[in-house]
Design a protein around this motif. Structure first.
Motif, PDB file in Angstrom:
ATOM      1  N   THR A 135       0.869  -1.174   0.000  1.00 45.73           N
ATOM      2  CA  THR A 135       0.000   0.000   0.000  1.00 45.73           C
ATOM      3  C   THR A 135       0.906   1.225   0.000  1.00 45.73           C
ATOM      4  O   THR A 135       2.024   1.181   0.508  1.00 45.73           O
ATOM      5  CB  THR A 135      -0.941   0.032   1.218  1.00 45.73           C
ATOM      6  OG1 THR A 135      -0.161   0.024   2.404  1.00 45.73           O
ATOM      7  CG2 THR A 135      -1.881  -1.162   1.234  1.00 45.73           C
ATOM      8  N   ALA A 136       0.396   2.294  -0.560  1.00 47.65           N
ATOM      9  CA  ALA A 136       1.191   3.519  -0.666  1.00 47.65           C
ATOM     10  C   ALA A 136       0.600   4.598   0.235  1.00 47.65           C
ATOM     11  O   ALA A 136      -0.613   4.769   0.284  1.00 47.65           O
ATOM     12  CB  ALA A 136       1.217   4.003  -2.108  1.00 47.65           C
ATOM     13  N   ALA A 137       1.478   5.285   0.939  1.00 50.02           N
ATOM     14  CA  ALA A 137       1.092   6.450   1.727  1.00 50.02           C
ATOM     15  C   ALA A 137       1.945   7.608   1.232  1.00 50.02           C
ATOM     16  O   ALA A 137       3.165   7.487   1.111  1.00 50.02           O
ATOM     17  CB  ALA A 137       1.323   6.202   3.208  1.00 50.02           C
ATOM     18  N   ILE A 138       1.294   8.724   0.933  1.00 46.95           N
ATOM     19  CA  ILE A 138       1.997   9.869   0.355  1.00 46.95           C
ATOM     20  C   ILE A 138       1.837  11.051   1.299  1.00 46.95           C
ATOM     21  O   ILE A 138       0.732  11.356   1.747  1.00 46.95           O
ATOM     22  CB  ILE A 138       1.434  10.203  -1.037  1.00 46.95           C
ATOM     23  CG1 ILE A 138       1.562   8.979  -1.947  1.00 46.95           C
ATOM     24  CG2 ILE A 138       2.149  11.399  -1.642  1.00 46.95           C
ATOM     25  CD1 ILE A 138       0.766   9.056  -3.225  1.00 46.95           C
ATOM     26  N   ALA A 139       2.962  11.690   1.608  1.00 50.03           N
ATOM     27  CA  ALA A 139       2.945  12.849   2.510  1.00 50.03           C
ATOM     28  C   ALA A 139       3.828  13.938   1.926  1.00 50.03           C
ATOM     29  O   ALA A 139       4.683  13.682   1.077  1.00 50.03           O
ATOM     30  CB  ALA A 139       3.439  12.446   3.894  1.00 50.03           C
ATOM     31  N   GLN A 140       3.610  15.160   2.419  1.00 48.60           N
ATOM     32  CA  GLN A 140       4.401  16.302   1.973  1.00 48.60           C
ATOM     33  C   GLN A 140       4.969  17.002   3.203  1.00 48.60           C
ATOM     34  O   GLN A 140       4.351  17.895   3.767  1.00 48.60           O
ATOM     35  CB  GLN A 140       3.546  17.267   1.151  1.00 48.60           C
ATOM     36  CG  GLN A 140       4.330  18.375   0.516  1.00 48.60           C
ATOM     37  CD  GLN A 140       3.471  19.213  -0.420  1.00 48.60           C
ATOM     38  OE1 GLN A 140       2.249  19.262  -0.307  1.00 48.60           O
ATOM     39  NE2 GLN A 140       4.126  19.871  -1.364  1.00 48.60           N
ATOM     40  N   PRO A 141       6.190  16.613   3.634  1.00 48.15           N
ATOM     41  CA  PRO A 141       6.772  17.213   4.842  1.00 48.15           C
ATOM     42  C   PRO A 141       7.159  18.680   4.671  1.00 48.15           C
ATOM     43  O   PRO A 141       7.072  19.453   5.615  1.00 48.15           O
ATOM     44  CB  PRO A 141       7.988  16.349   5.134  1.00 48.15           C
ATOM     45  CG  PRO A 141       8.317  15.692   3.836  1.00 48.15           C
ATOM     46  CD  PRO A 141       7.038  15.583   3.070  1.00 48.15           C
ATOM     47  N   THR A 142       7.611  19.060   3.485  1.00 43.01           N
ATOM     48  CA  THR A 142       7.920  20.461   3.178  1.00 43.01           C
ATOM     49  C   THR A 142       7.320  20.785   1.812  1.00 43.01           C
ATOM     50  O   THR A 142       6.854  19.898   1.098  1.00 43.01           O
ATOM     51  CB  THR A 142       9.440  20.734   3.160  1.00 43.01           C
ATOM     52  OG1 THR A 142      10.035  19.963   2.111  1.00 43.01           O
ATOM     53  CG2 THR A 142      10.100  20.397   4.482  1.00 43.01           C
ATOM     54  N   GLU A 143       7.392  22.044   1.432  1.00 45.80           N
ATOM     55  CA  GLU A 143       6.714  22.499   0.215  1.00 45.80           C
ATOM     56  C   GLU A 143       7.145  21.761  -1.041  1.00 45.80           C
ATOM     57  O   GLU A 143       6.326  21.362  -1.849  1.00 45.80           O
ATOM     58  CB  GLU A 143       6.947  23.995   0.037  1.00 45.80           C
ATOM     59  CG  GLU A 143       6.201  24.572  -1.146  1.00 45.80           C
ATOM     60  CD  GLU A 143       6.420  26.062  -1.301  1.00 45.80           C
ATOM     61  OE1 GLU A 143       6.160  26.560  -2.398  1.00 45.80           O
ATOM     62  OE2 GLU A 143       6.857  26.716  -0.336  1.00 45.80           O
ATOM     63  N   ASP A 144       8.429  21.567  -1.239  1.00 41.03           N
ATOM     64  CA  ASP A 144       8.919  20.944  -2.471  1.00 41.03           C
ATOM     65  C   ASP A 144       9.329  19.487  -2.296  1.00 41.03           C
ATOM     66  O   ASP A 144      10.068  18.954  -3.121  1.00 41.03           O
ATOM     67  CB  ASP A 144      10.111  21.738  -3.015  1.00 41.03           C
ATOM     68  CG  ASP A 144       9.706  23.088  -3.558  1.00 41.03           C
ATOM     69  OD1 ASP A 144       8.503  23.284  -3.824  1.00 41.03           O
ATOM     70  OD2 ASP A 144      10.580  23.950  -3.709  1.00 41.03           O
ATOM     71  N   GLU A 145       8.876  18.841  -1.253  1.00 45.85           N
ATOM     72  CA  GLU A 145       9.295  17.474  -0.988  1.00 45.85           C
ATOM     73  C   GLU A 145       8.076  16.567  -0.825  1.00 45.85           C
ATOM     74  O   GLU A 145       7.070  16.946  -0.239  1.00 45.85           O
ATOM     75  CB  GLU A 145      10.141  17.429   0.284  1.00 45.85           C
ATOM     76  CG  GLU A 145      10.817  16.105   0.493  1.00 45.85           C
ATOM     77  CD  GLU A 145      11.854  16.155   1.598  1.00 45.85           C
ATOM     78  OE1 GLU A 145      11.834  15.247   2.436  1.00 45.85           O
ATOM     79  OE2 GLU A 145      12.659  17.102   1.604  1.00 45.85           O
ATOM     80  N   ILE A 146       8.197  15.354  -1.374  1.00 51.13           N
ATOM     81  CA  ILE A 146       7.148  14.338  -1.259  1.00 51.13           C
ATOM     82  C   ILE A 146       7.795  13.077  -0.686  1.00 51.13           C
ATOM     83  O   ILE A 146       8.881  12.680  -1.097  1.00 51.13           O
ATOM     84  CB  ILE A 146       6.528  14.017  -2.635  1.00 51.13           C
ATOM     85  CG1 ILE A 146       5.804  15.216  -3.207  1.00 51.13           C
ATOM     86  CG2 ILE A 146       5.616  12.806  -2.567  1.00 51.13           C
ATOM     87  CD1 ILE A 146       4.533  15.615  -2.489  1.00 51.13           C
TER      88      ILE A 146
END
Length: 181
Positions: free
Chosen positions: A162-173
């Motif tokens: 399963t995939a979990a997608i997060a954005q810790p900073t503006e230009d980072e995934i």
């Protein structure tokens, strides 16, 4: 083991030494050593230069995995998770960047300038399940762009992921590939 060694650097060193020996032997009139140095040294040197030009350096861990995480990896990681981890942590040749084919198939790489770049990986335990987290610099693809492709990512890197997608900073995934239950 060999993936941790730059073949381009080895070719440059060995080819350079043999070429220098060949030139020195030519100066001292040693025809046999001259031929060996020239006929082997220069092609190896050129091969090393070509490999160095096509080289992609290994991706580093943002956090080194603990022994507990290594044990969890050994017991739960899927073949795809293992392959991704091994591929991105070794030298690669003849590609534009790590995971370039995968990003292209997922629709995240229309051009070289727009492609997200993998810069670190880490391993985690999420609710007792092994997770391989891929950290991308992704200034041109938003979190929403990544989330609309979540099912496609799971199918591509699956089964049992399963995939979990997060954005810790503006230009980072951060893309976490988690072992499914």
């Amino acid at each position: 083991m060999f993936g941790k060694i730059s073949l381009g650097s080895v070719g440059l060193v060995v080819g350079g030494i043999l070429s220098v020996v060949g030139f020195a032997a030519y100066g001292f009139g040693n025809a046999t050593l001259n031929l060996a140095g020239m006929f082997y040294g220069i092609p190896i040197l050129l091969g090393g230069l070509a490999l160095k030009a096509a080289e992609i350096k290994p991706i580093a861990y943002s956090q080194e995995p603990s022994p507990d995480l290594q044990a969890l990896r050994d017991s739960q990681a899927t073949a795809t998770q293992q392959q991704i981890r091994k591929d991105v942590t070794r030298y690669r040749y003849g590609q534009d960047c790590h995971l370039d084919d995968a990003l292209e198939r997922l629709g995240l790489s229309p051009t070289d300038e727009e492609r997200p770049l993998l810069h670190h990986i880490r391993e985690e335990s999420r609710e007792g399940r092994y997770a391989l987290v891929l950290e991308f610099k992704s200034p041109l693809f938003s979190l929403e762009d990544w989330q609309t492709r979540r099912e496609k990512i799971e199918r591509f890197f699956g089964p049992d992921v399963t995939a979990a997608i997060a954005q810790p900073t503006e230009d980072e995934i951060e893309l976490a590939l988690i072992r499914a239950e």
